[in-house]
Design a protein around this motif. Structure first.
Motif, short mmCIF file in Angstrom:
data_model
loop_
_atom_site.label_atom_id
_atom_site.label_comp_id
_atom_site.label_asym_id
_atom_site.label_seq_id
_atom_site.Cartn_x
_atom_site.Cartn_y
_atom_site.Cartn_z
N ILE A 8 3.25 -6.53 -16.75
CA ILE A 8 2.03 -6.72 -15.96
C ILE A 8 1.78 -8.21 -15.77
O ILE A 8 1.80 -8.98 -16.73
CB ILE A 8 0.81 -6.08 -16.63
CG1 ILE A 8 1.01 -4.56 -16.82
CG2 ILE A 8 -0.46 -6.34 -15.82
CD1 ILE A 8 -0.12 -3.87 -17.57
N TRP A 85 4.10 -4.65 -12.41
CA TRP A 85 2.74 -4.33 -12.02
C TRP A 85 1.91 -5.60 -11.93
O TRP A 85 2.09 -6.53 -12.72
CB TRP A 85 2.12 -3.36 -13.02
CG TRP A 85 2.65 -1.97 -12.86
CD1 TRP A 85 3.86 -1.50 -13.31
CD2 TRP A 85 2.03 -0.89 -12.18
NE1 TRP A 85 4.02 -0.19 -12.95
CE2 TRP A 85 2.92 0.22 -12.26
CE3 TRP A 85 0.82 -0.73 -11.52
CZ2 TRP A 85 2.62 1.46 -11.69
CZ3 TRP A 85 0.52 0.50 -10.96
CH2 TRP A 85 1.41 1.58 -11.05
N GLU A 114 1.93 4.34 -7.97
CA GLU A 114 2.08 3.01 -7.38
C GLU A 114 0.78 2.20 -7.44
O GLU A 114 0.81 0.97 -7.40
CB GLU A 114 2.52 3.13 -5.92
CG GLU A 114 3.90 3.73 -5.74
CD GLU A 114 4.23 3.97 -4.29
OE1 GLU A 114 5.03 3.19 -3.73
OE2 GLU A 114 3.69 4.94 -3.71
N ARG A 162 1.94 -1.69 -8.17
CA ARG A 162 3.31 -2.20 -8.25
C ARG A 162 3.50 -3.32 -7.24
O ARG A 162 3.05 -3.22 -6.10
CB ARG A 162 4.31 -1.08 -7.97
CG ARG A 162 4.35 0.01 -9.02
CD ARG A 162 5.45 1.01 -8.69
NE ARG A 162 5.42 2.15 -9.60
CZ ARG A 162 6.07 2.22 -10.77
NH1 ARG A 162 6.81 1.16 -11.14
NH2 ARG A 162 5.99 3.28 -11.53
#
Length: 324
Positions: A8, A85, A114, A162
């Motif tokens: 992330i 992400w 997503e 994403r």
């Protein structure tokens, strides 16, 4: 043992928010999430922001240079983010309740997701007085595009997506000043991206007089209306009422008080409806005859009936005759 945490990247757009930024960054670092990349995109702050950022050493990455506003800073940050992400967290907002771990759990349950939509809350300037941030329904069986048109409210700091989906839809619109988030979520939905819900309050959004959204509400709503026209060809009753109530209060209510406010609010609503939707004749005419305002403000549901409106009009007319 196989790695289970999704990578992330959190982009933090910043400009002269030194008094808040340490709390923002701490809300990320304190989660001790193992695959986290924090990228602060500072627009050349003149306060003590840069000095505060230097204290973190290699725990974060930061850049301080002039930009063309919040959307530009976010876009530049996402361009630097690795695959995985991504999200952005404004430099006066915070994450809560182990947000990164909560998002990771959602993706583990739904690997095809997503866009992850979490819950969130508003709070005052000092972080007190938390109250729920309204959020639309999402999920594989939900028409998210319709939800975005009819309501459209999402807690921006609680949305993760994403990078591949972000790139696929063309990225953030740098020309937008206020509703770059609404535009992005709408394009995700119209592109058929898979949305998944996170039923945890994972962010706190500060709301105070000098924030851009609070201080320029009408400009924000006008930009949302323009985005709706661009993507849907029309403006929803929710946003028509939000704009018409704002105009009513600015142009009428603040000068004349709230006497017969229902009648005047309805007249403002119908005028704004015609203004925005005249290019869609069938939709415009149907709304002129069918749509009414909500009793207490721009809420989905809670609509006045035409009987309510008729009684209010009769009362207003009768009162005018007595005064005459």
């Amino acid at each position: 043992m196989a790695k289970t945490e999704i990578p992330i990247t959190v982009v933090v757009p910043s400009y002269n928010q030194g008094r808040f930024i340490e709390e923002t960054i701490a809300s990320l670092l304190d989660q001790e999430y193992p695959d986290l990349n924090i990228l602060v995109m500072d627009g050349g702050s003149t306060d003590d922001t840069v000095g505060r950022l230097k204290r973190y050493g290699e725990r974060i990455t930061w850049i301080s240079e002039r930009d063309f506003g919040q959307s530009d800073a976010i876009a530049k940050g996402f361009a630097r983010a690795p695959d995985g992400w991504i999200t952005w967290l404004n430099s006066d907002d915070v994450q809560s309740n182990r947000a990164l771990w909560a998002v990771n759990e959602v993706v583990a349950r739904d690997p095809d997701a997503e866009v992850v939509v979490g819950q969130g809350h508003y709070m005052d300037e000092d972080g007190s007085n938390p109250r729920p941030y309204p959020t639309i329904e999402v999920g594989p069986k939900v028409d998210v595009a319709r939800q975005m048109f009819e309501k459209g409210y999402l807690a921006q700091p609680s949305i993760f997506f994403r990078k591949s989906a972000y790139t696929k839809i063309g990225g953030i619109n740098r020309a937008l000043r206020f509703c770059m988030d609404y535009d992005l979520w709408t394009r995700f939905a119209l592109a058929g991206c898979r949305f998944a819900a996170c039923d945890v309050d994972i962010s706190g959004n500060r709301w105070y007089a000098t924030t851009k959204s609070a201080g320029q509400t009408l400009e924000l709503l006008a930009e949302v209306a323009a985005v709706q026209v661009k993507h849907f060809g029309r403006v929803s009753p929710y946003f028509v009422q939000a704009i018409s109530d704002n105009l009513y209060q600015t142009l009428h209510g603040s000068q004349h008080g709230d006497r017969h406010h229902v009648v005047y609010r309805l007249l403002y609503f119908k005028s704004v409806w015609l203004w925005f939707n005249i290019r869609q004749p069938a939709y415009c005419l149907r709304g002129l005859f069918k749509e009414t305002i909500a009793k207490s403000g721009p809420l989905v549901g809670d609509r006045l009936t035409y009987s309510d409106c008729w009684r209010g009009l009769r009362k207003a007319v009768g009162s005018s005759k007595v005064v005459a």
